[in-house]
Write an enzyme that holds these catalytic residues in place. Structure first.
Site, short mmCIF file in Angstrom:
data_model
loop_
_atom_site.label_atom_id
_atom_site.label_comp_id
_atom_site.label_asym_id
_atom_site.label_seq_id
_atom_site.Cartn_x
_atom_site.Cartn_y
_atom_site.Cartn_z
N HIS A 153 0.85 -1.20 0.00
CA HIS A 153 0.00 0.00 0.00
C HIS A 153 0.89 1.25 0.00
CE1 HIS A 153 -3.70 2.29 1.57
NE2 HIS A 153 -2.70 3.14 1.78
N GLU A 154 1.93 1.24 0.84
CA GLU A 154 2.82 2.42 0.94
C GLU A 154 3.69 2.56 -0.30
OE1 GLU A 154 1.82 4.24 3.13
OE2 GLU A 154 0.83 2.74 4.37
C1 SB7 Z 1 -5.11 -0.91 5.07
C2 SB7 Z 1 -4.61 0.28 5.52
C3 SB7 Z 1 -3.29 0.63 5.24
C4 SB7 Z 1 -2.52 -0.24 4.52
C5 SB7 Z 1 -3.03 -1.42 4.07
C6 SB7 Z 1 -4.34 -1.76 4.35
C7 SB7 Z 1 -2.66 1.92 5.72
C8 SB7 Z 1 -3.60 3.06 5.81
C9 SB7 Z 1 -2.89 4.35 6.09
N1 SB7 Z 1 -2.39 4.93 4.91
O1 SB7 Z 1 -3.13 5.72 4.17
C10 SB7 Z 1 -1.08 4.80 4.58
O2 SB7 Z 1 -0.77 5.15 3.30
NI NI Z 2 -2.64 5.24 2.15
#
Ligand code: SB7
Ligand code: NI
Length: 187
Positions: A153-154
């Site tokens: 995700h990041e």
């Molecule tokens: C659910 C939430 C995240 C990653 C993967 C699954 C992070 C959420 C926070 N962010 O927006 C970070 O970019």
């Molecule tokens: Ni995010």
């Protein structure tokens, strides 16, 4: 200290741009931001601090979410049963991954998205990652479960990709033959 009003939201052009590779040694300012991103995640998961400063809980944050278009992000994942993962990583990359994919049965959310976007986001179930600490020490790790999902995700953020880009617009909860829902104990 980073608070919600420094986090840019969808529609801001920085979220759609590819972030720039960082050069070592990092500047003092870059090191400060690296530390602040991790501090933000810790604060956001601390019920008292989250309430006090109005923070939405997050397990990850990418530098471009605070309008710093550089290749670094922080993860702070301390679920029981798994070895905790708490780091800011510089110039992160995935060097190999499993054929199998995995997704969170409840879908994903994002600190830069103030709405619910339902649907499965299939990602590599296991990844081998490389990168550097803010001090320039190399990092190499194998990640699975929620840690692998959050890393991807990041990394997507650094490439201008949002989680919902991966959701099938016609059938958000469709079956993926190569993917399985992440089970609670794998989080
Ligand atoms: C659910 C939430 C995240 C990653 C993967 C699954 C992070 C959420 C926070 N962010 O927006 C970070 O970019
Ligand atoms: Ni995010």
């Amino acid at each position: 200290m980073i608070t919600m009003d420094q986090i840019i939201r969808e529609g801001h052009p920085t979220l759609r741009k590819k972030a720039e590779e960082m050069k070592f040694p990092l500047t003092e300012e870059e090191k400060k931001i690296a530390g602040e991103m991790l501090e933000f995640l810790k604060n956001s998961q601390d019920p008292e601090k989250a309430e006090k400063y109005g923070l939405r809980a997050g397990i990850g944050i990418a530098a471009n979410q605070i309008d710093v278009p550089k290749r670094m992000f922080a993860l702070h994942i301390t679920d029981e049963g798994m070895e905790p993962l708490s780091m800011t990583i510089i110039n992160p990359k995935i060097v190999s991954h499993s054929a199998k994919r995995s997704y969170l049965p409840g879908g994903e959310g994002c600190l830069s998205v103030d709405r619910d976007v339902p649907g499965f986001v299939p990602r590599h179930a296991k990844i081998t990652i490389k990168g550097f600490t803010p001090e320039g020490e190399p990092i190499k790790k194998r990640l699975s479960g929620l840690q692998a999902i959050a890393f991807q995700h990041e990394l997507d953020h650094l490439n201008g990709v949002m989680f919902y880009d991966h959701i099938d617009p016609d059938e958000p909860f469709r079956d993926y033959p190569d993917a399985e829902p992440l089970k609670a104990e794998e989080e």
